[in-house]
Design a protein around this motif. Structure first.
Motif, PDB file in Angstrom:
ATOM      1  N   MET A  17      47.251 -15.003  31.876  1.00  0.00           N
ATOM      2  CA  MET A  17      47.957 -13.787  31.483  1.00  0.00           C
ATOM      3  C   MET A  17      47.399 -12.551  32.178  1.00  0.00           C
ATOM      4  O   MET A  17      48.161 -11.672  32.576  1.00  0.00           O
ATOM      5  N   LEU A  20      48.450 -13.070  36.178  1.00  0.00           N
ATOM      6  CA  LEU A  20      49.881 -13.029  36.460  1.00  0.00           C
ATOM      7  C   LEU A  20      50.623 -11.991  35.635  1.00  0.00           C
ATOM      8  O   LEU A  20      51.770 -11.687  35.918  1.00  0.00           O
ATOM      9  N   GLY A  21      49.956 -11.433  34.639  1.00  0.00           N
ATOM     10  CA  GLY A  21      50.585 -10.384  33.850  1.00  0.00           C
ATOM     11  C   GLY A  21      50.411  -8.998  34.445  1.00  0.00           C
ATOM     12  O   GLY A  21      50.920  -8.024  33.905  1.00  0.00           O
ATOM     13  N   ILE A  24      53.567  -6.963  34.879  1.00  0.00           N
ATOM     14  CA  ILE A  24      54.394  -6.612  33.716  1.00  0.00           C
ATOM     15  C   ILE A  24      54.688  -5.120  33.630  1.00  0.00           C
ATOM     16  O   ILE A  24      55.845  -4.743  33.398  1.00  0.00           O
ATOM     17  N   SER A  62      54.510 -14.807  33.237  1.00  0.00           N
ATOM     18  CA  SER A  62      53.577 -14.089  32.366  1.00  0.00           C
ATOM     19  C   SER A  62      53.876 -14.408  30.898  1.00  0.00           C
ATOM     20  O   SER A  62      53.559 -15.496  30.439  1.00  0.00           O
TER      21      SER A  62
END
Length: 138
Positions: A17, A20-21, A24, A62
């Motif tokens: 998270m 790859l977040g 966001i 995510s």
């Protein structure tokens, strides 16, 4: 082995998270305007407008990924372990099979690490099952 496997699952989900977040925040305004799903999403992925496909990709890599359920599963296994309650062996085997298939499809990812953790988890669960006379494989 079960405790450390659970901690590893939690850690891998959090790392997933965090890494790859990172995209966001750039997509959040679009998601909050309820544009994450439109009729264009029903088109084949290659036919979707690039910005729409990328926004969906960020979602699925995510918060829409399996990272959060992986954290929850790891936390559940850890919770059961701390209370001396058995985790069914099928949980380990399910993770082994799932991550083996996903690793075969996408080896240059973090999936081989999750596969190794799943193998150790399964070994630990099976050993514990034999030790406690619990033959609950399913």
């Amino acid at each position: 082995m079960v405790k450390w496997s659970a901690i590893a699952l939690i850690s891998l989900g959090i790392i997933h998270m965090l890494v790859l977040g990172a995209e966001i925040p750039a997509e959040l305004p679009n998601w909050m305007s309820l544009n994450l799903w439109t009729w264009d999403h029903w088109a084949p992925l290659r036919a979707q407008p690039l910005d729409l496909a990328l926004s969906g990709g960020v979602f699925w890599q995510s918060i829409g990924s399996l990272a959060i359920p992986l954290v929850i599963l790891g936390a559940l296994i850890l919770w059961l372990d701390r209370r001396g309650l058995p985790t069914p062996v099928f949980v380990g085997w399910g993770l082994v099979v799932w991550t083996a298939v996903m690793t075969a499809i996408m080896p240059p990812s973090g999936l081989p690490i999750v596969f190794v953790v799943s193998v150790f988890l399964t070994i630990g669960l099976q050993a514990r099952s034999r030790t406690h006379g619990n033959s609950s494989v399913g």
